[in-house]
Design an enzyme around this catalytic site. Sequence first.
Site, mmCIF file in Angstrom:
data_model
loop_
_atom_site.group_PDB
_atom_site.id
_atom_site.type_symbol
_atom_site.label_atom_id
_atom_site.label_comp_id
_atom_site.label_asym_id
_atom_site.label_seq_id
_atom_site.Cartn_x
_atom_site.Cartn_y
_atom_site.Cartn_z
ATOM 1 C CD GLU A 92 2.459 0.251 -0.773
ATOM 2 O OE1 GLU A 92 2.765 -0.667 0.001
ATOM 3 O OE2 GLU A 92 3.302 0.985 -1.307
ATOM 4 C CB CYS A 105 0.223 10.789 -0.670
ATOM 5 S SG CYS A 105 1.075 10.409 -2.209
ATOM 6 C CB CYS A 112 3.668 3.637 -12.630
ATOM 7 S SG CYS A 112 3.766 5.133 -13.629
ATOM 8 C CB CYS A 116 10.473 7.540 -13.488
ATOM 9 S SG CYS A 116 9.154 8.409 -14.340
ATOM 10 C CB CYS A 119 9.942 5.913 -9.585
ATOM 11 S SG CYS A 119 8.337 5.544 -8.902
ATOM 12 C CB CYS A 330 8.672 11.318 -2.744
ATOM 13 S SG CYS A 330 7.328 12.456 -2.795
HETATM 14 S S1 SF4 Z 1 7.727 8.718 -10.778
HETATM 15 FE FE1 SF4 Z 1 7.075 6.562 -10.549
HETATM 16 S S2 SF4 Z 1 4.862 6.648 -10.245
HETATM 17 FE FE2 SF4 Z 1 5.502 8.660 -11.065
HETATM 18 S S3 SF4 Z 1 5.284 8.464 -13.290
HETATM 19 FE FE3 SF4 Z 1 7.410 7.881 -12.850
HETATM 20 S S4 SF4 Z 1 7.338 5.631 -12.590
HETATM 21 FE FE4 SF4 Z 1 5.230 6.399 -12.444
#
Ligand code: SF4
Length: 338
Positions: A92, A105, A112, A116, A119, A330
């Site tokens: 996206e 963006c 990913c 994290c 996220c 975000c």
């Molecule tokens: S914040 Fe989300 S997109 Fe960014 S590195 Fe961490 S897991 Fe990956």
Amino acid sequence: MAMKSLIGLSAAEISAFIGPAGFNIKHSVSVAHSIYKKGISDIRLIEKVPEKLKELLNENFSTGIFPPVESGLSNDGTIKYLFRTSDGRLFESVFIPDNKRNTVCVSTQSGCRMGCSFCVTARYGFHGNLSAGEIINQVISIPEAQKVTHVVLMGMGEPMDNLDNVLKACSILTAGWGLSLSPRNITVSTVGITPGIEKFLAVSKCNLALSLFSPFSLERKTMIPAEIKYPVKGILELLRNYPVSKNRRLSLAYVMLKNLNDTERHLSELKSLIGGSGIRVNLLPYHPTGNDLHSSSSPERMIYFKHNLVISGISASIRKSRGVDISAACGLLAAGLK
Ligand code: SF4
């Protein structure tokens, strides 16, 4: 077999292909202009080149430009786009209009693998890197392409985990034969992969934004696993000692969670970590999802943080949330993907 794509190639790489057939660098620049500045997706429509060159290109390449498969419009004017590659990878990007500044963006990976905990993209998992062409395509294939003034590589994925393609994309965004954007208008975000940051700073002139979450290593490890291998203190030391060019901005993204990282203790440690370094701080509200037990710091608390950073001589701002209603803000990308 899928044809090679023109998008993602530099003018020199186009030259290397067409030169032996008798075409020169001006022709390569015209091809690159048609792709990157005009977003022309049909080789037969490439401008200012001989028909014979179009025939040669058509036999060997596609432009590689592909449109988004879905879009969603937020009530604040933000637009989220969903792309699907020919081999089915989803990613996206988000167009964010704001007065005269129009930012896209973009994603650098499908999903990913950094894990994290705050996220949504991390929960989607990792589905592959995006090529430089697939990164650039997110800027030039959308209806608003001609209005774009800024690009941030802050969508799905960790840019330093796909660094070669990210560096190539940055060079195309800034090249005269490419999109001709100023490196000052391009920001690459990272959770902190030290070797990648070192190479990025050496090779690119674009801005860098580091996601901090907490100035305390033990706390940061619980949210950003990259902290275990690459402690942020070392990265901040690296940034502090880096000969900062006036034209490059180094910043920290600090997502604020109520009672978790918005206490006096955090504020004081943040000030001591970056005071006098010239590194800016962007304070961001947190966007909880599903059964999330965390909530964002209040606007008053965010203003308090900003005020205290600023009076300590640290440049700080509060970033507005955009596109929350369509999960475009975000940390929310990939919310609807399976
Ligand atoms: S914040 Fe989300 S997109 Fe960014 S590195 Fe961490 S897991 Fe990956």
